[in-house]
Design a protein around this motif. Structure first.
Motif, PDB file in Angstrom:
ATOM      1  N   VAL A  81       3.291  28.937  34.970  1.00  0.00           N
ATOM      2  CA  VAL A  81       3.234  28.081  36.160  1.00  0.00           C
ATOM      3  C   VAL A  81       2.399  26.881  35.712  1.00  0.00           C
ATOM      4  CG1 VAL A  81       2.447  27.847  38.540  1.00  0.00           C
ATOM      5  CG2 VAL A  81       3.380  30.033  37.750  1.00  0.00           C
ATOM      6  N   PRO A  82       3.061  25.736  35.423  1.00  0.00           N
ATOM      7  CA  PRO A  82       2.337  24.599  34.845  1.00  0.00           C
ATOM      8  C   PRO A  82       1.500  23.838  35.875  1.00  0.00           C
ATOM      9  CG  PRO A  82       4.627  24.003  35.209  1.00  0.00           C
ATOM     10  CD  PRO A  82       4.494  25.471  35.577  1.00  0.00           C
ATOM     11  N   ARG A  83       0.518  23.113  35.366  1.00  0.00           N
ATOM     12  CA  ARG A  83      -0.276  22.221  36.211  1.00  0.00           C
ATOM     13  C   ARG A  83       0.616  21.100  36.726  1.00  0.00           C
ATOM     14  NH1 ARG A  83      -4.160  23.989  32.754  1.00  0.00           N
ATOM     15  NH2 ARG A  83      -6.134  24.483  33.747  1.00  0.00           N
ATOM     16  N   THR A  84       0.280  20.571  37.888  1.00  0.00           N
ATOM     17  CA  THR A  84       0.996  19.428  38.438  1.00  0.00           C
ATOM     18  C   THR A  84       0.073  18.647  39.359  1.00  0.00           C
ATOM     19  OG1 THR A  84       2.865  18.697  39.774  1.00  0.00           O
ATOM     20  CG2 THR A  84       1.987  20.865  40.288  1.00  0.00           C
ATOM     21  N   LEU A  95     -12.645  30.563  31.563  1.00  0.00           N
ATOM     22  CA  LEU A  95     -12.411  30.925  32.958  1.00  0.00           C
ATOM     23  C   LEU A  95     -10.930  30.746  33.258  1.00  0.00           C
ATOM     24  CD1 LEU A  95     -15.417  29.326  34.864  1.00  0.00           C
ATOM     25  CD2 LEU A  95     -14.987  31.756  34.454  1.00  0.00           C
ATOM     26  N   GLN A  96     -10.338  31.706  33.960  1.00  0.00           N
ATOM     27  CA  GLN A  96      -8.941  31.564  34.346  1.00  0.00           C
ATOM     28  C   GLN A  96      -8.815  30.370  35.290  1.00  0.00           C
ATOM     29  OE1 GLN A  96      -8.451  35.619  35.879  1.00  0.00           O
ATOM     30  NE2 GLN A  96      -6.776  35.839  34.424  1.00  0.00           N
ATOM     31  N   PRO A  97      -7.774  29.556  35.135  1.00  0.00           N
ATOM     32  CA  PRO A  97      -7.597  28.394  36.002  1.00  0.00           C
ATOM     33  C   PRO A  97      -6.900  28.754  37.321  1.00  0.00           C
ATOM     34  CG  PRO A  97      -5.957  28.385  34.281  1.00  0.00           C
ATOM     35  CD  PRO A  97      -6.846  29.578  34.022  1.00  0.00           C
ATOM     36  N   ARG A  98      -7.417  29.774  37.991  1.00  0.00           N
ATOM     37  CA  ARG A  98      -6.921  30.247  39.291  1.00  0.00           C
ATOM     38  C   ARG A  98      -7.848  31.378  39.707  1.00  0.00           C
ATOM     39  NH1 ARG A  98      -4.382  31.779  35.255  1.00  0.00           N
ATOM     40  NH2 ARG A  98      -4.036  33.957  34.751  1.00  0.00           N
ATOM     41  N   VAL A 111       0.861  18.560  43.583  1.00  0.00           N
ATOM     42  CA  VAL A 111       0.581  19.623  44.543  1.00  0.00           C
ATOM     43  C   VAL A 111      -0.883  19.593  44.951  1.00  0.00           C
ATOM     44  CG1 VAL A 111       0.493  22.137  44.865  1.00  0.00           C
ATOM     45  CG2 VAL A 111       2.428  21.104  43.679  1.00  0.00           C
ATOM     46  N   GLY A 112      -1.128  19.491  46.248  1.00  0.00           N
ATOM     47  CA  GLY A 112      -2.494  19.482  46.763  1.00  0.00           C
ATOM     48  C   GLY A 112      -2.790  20.654  47.675  1.00  0.00           C
ATOM     49  N   GLU A 113      -1.845  21.595  47.781  1.00  0.00           N
ATOM     50  CA  GLU A 113      -1.994  22.733  48.684  1.00  0.00           C
ATOM     51  C   GLU A 113      -2.045  24.037  47.900  1.00  0.00           C
ATOM     52  OE1 GLU A 113       1.027  22.535  51.745  1.00  0.00           O
ATOM     53  OE2 GLU A 113       1.108  20.367  51.443  1.00  0.00           O
ATOM     54  N   ALA A 114      -2.469  25.086  48.595  1.00  0.00           N
ATOM     55  CA  ALA A 114      -2.633  26.397  47.965  1.00  0.00           C
ATOM     56  C   ALA A 114      -1.318  27.181  47.912  1.00  0.00           C
ATOM     57  CB  ALA A 114      -3.680  27.207  48.718  1.00  0.00           C
ATOM     58  N   ARG A 122      -5.289  27.248  43.938  1.00  0.00           N
ATOM     59  CA  ARG A 122      -5.907  26.447  44.994  1.00  0.00           C
ATOM     60  C   ARG A 122      -5.211  25.109  45.195  1.00  0.00           C
ATOM     61  NH1 ARG A 122     -11.416  27.744  42.005  1.00  0.00           N
ATOM     62  NH2 ARG A 122      -9.868  27.459  40.371  1.00  0.00           N
ATOM     63  N   ASP A 123      -4.675  24.548  44.122  1.00  0.00           N
ATOM     64  CA  ASP A 123      -3.905  23.305  44.158  1.00  0.00           C
ATOM     65  C   ASP A 123      -3.177  23.185  42.826  1.00  0.00           C
ATOM     66  OD1 ASP A 123      -5.779  22.301  42.256  1.00  0.00           O
ATOM     67  OD2 ASP A 123      -6.976  21.349  43.815  1.00  0.00           O
ATOM     68  N   GLY A 124      -2.629  22.013  42.532  1.00  0.00           N
ATOM     69  CA  GLY A 124      -1.857  21.823  41.310  1.00  0.00           C
ATOM     70  C   GLY A 124      -2.667  21.859  40.031  1.00  0.00           C
ATOM     71  N   ASN A 125      -4.002  21.803  40.131  1.00  0.00           N
ATOM     72  CA  ASN A 125      -4.850  21.924  38.942  1.00  0.00           C
ATOM     73  C   ASN A 125      -4.921  23.362  38.447  1.00  0.00           C
ATOM     74  OD1 ASN A 125      -5.733  19.175  38.632  1.00  0.00           O
ATOM     75  ND2 ASN A 125      -6.909  19.478  40.509  1.00  0.00           N
ATOM     76  N   ASP A 126      -4.690  24.320  39.317  1.00  0.00           N
ATOM     77  CA  ASP A 126      -4.671  25.732  38.927  1.00  0.00           C
ATOM     78  C   ASP A 126      -3.318  26.056  38.314  1.00  0.00           C
ATOM     79  OD1 ASP A 126      -7.241  26.054  39.803  1.00  0.00           O
ATOM     80  OD2 ASP A 126      -6.723  27.287  41.534  1.00  0.00           O
TER      81      ASP A 126
END
Length: 173
Positions: free
Chosen positions: A146-149, A23-26, A152-155, A78-82
């Motif tokens: 665009v790396p994970r971070t 699944l794409q992470p976004r 970041v908690g915002e979209a 959606r956040d830094g996990n994407d």
């Protein structure tokens, strides 16, 4: 950003990476002129029509860059996990020297650009309202991500405007 969040049909699609489905992470949406299709990572997307918000942003990008775009790949982080892993936008339908206009909305994220041979890397902050243009031989010599971070908690919405070339029909024999 509010209009795009509600107007577009966002989906988390499955892609093929090194022969495995993930699944794409976004979330993504694909829009453009009628009949425009885009193939990448084992999937083919057929363009939905232009929303009013996308049409306005496309016209502004065309004015700023002097290039015409017939499609846009929309990414909702959606956040830094994407994230988006290292890749080049080098699909044949983009042509040999594609121009890609990347518009960022919402939360700022970091964009990394790495040279394929030397490993030289640039880390570029992309705040809301920024326009990054990749052109010339960028896709031949560089990869980007665009790396994970966790910071970041915002979209964030990223719009990558491109011109898809029509597939060449075989010449009848």
């Amino acid at each position: 950003m509010t209009a795009l969040t509600t107007e577009l049909d966002w989906a988390q699609r499955s892609i093929t990476i090194f022969g495995k489905r993930h699944l794409q992470p976004r979330l993504v949406a694909w829009h453009g002129d009628a009949g425009v299709r885009y193939r990448y990572s084992g999937q083919t997307l057929s363009a939905e029509g232009w929303s009013d918000a996308l049409r306005i942003i496309r016209e502004r990008c065309e004015t700023e860059t002097g290039h015409r775009f017939n499609s846009v790949l929309c990414n909702l982080y959606r956040d830094g996990n994407d994230a988006m892993g290292w890749h080049a936008d080098n699909e044949p339908e983009l042509g040999s020297h594609p121009v890609i206009a990347s518009v960022s909305l919402g939360c700022a994220r970091r964009f990394d650009l790495r040279h394929k041979k030397s490993g030289e890397t640039h880390r570029i902050p992309l705040p809301a309202g920024s326009l990054l243009v990749m052109a010339g031989s960028t896709q031949q010599h560089w990869v980007h991500q665009v790396p994970r971070t966790k910071k970041v908690g915002e979209a964030r919405i990223n719009l990558t405007f491109r011109h898809i070339e029509a597939p060449v029909s075989p010449v009848p024999t």
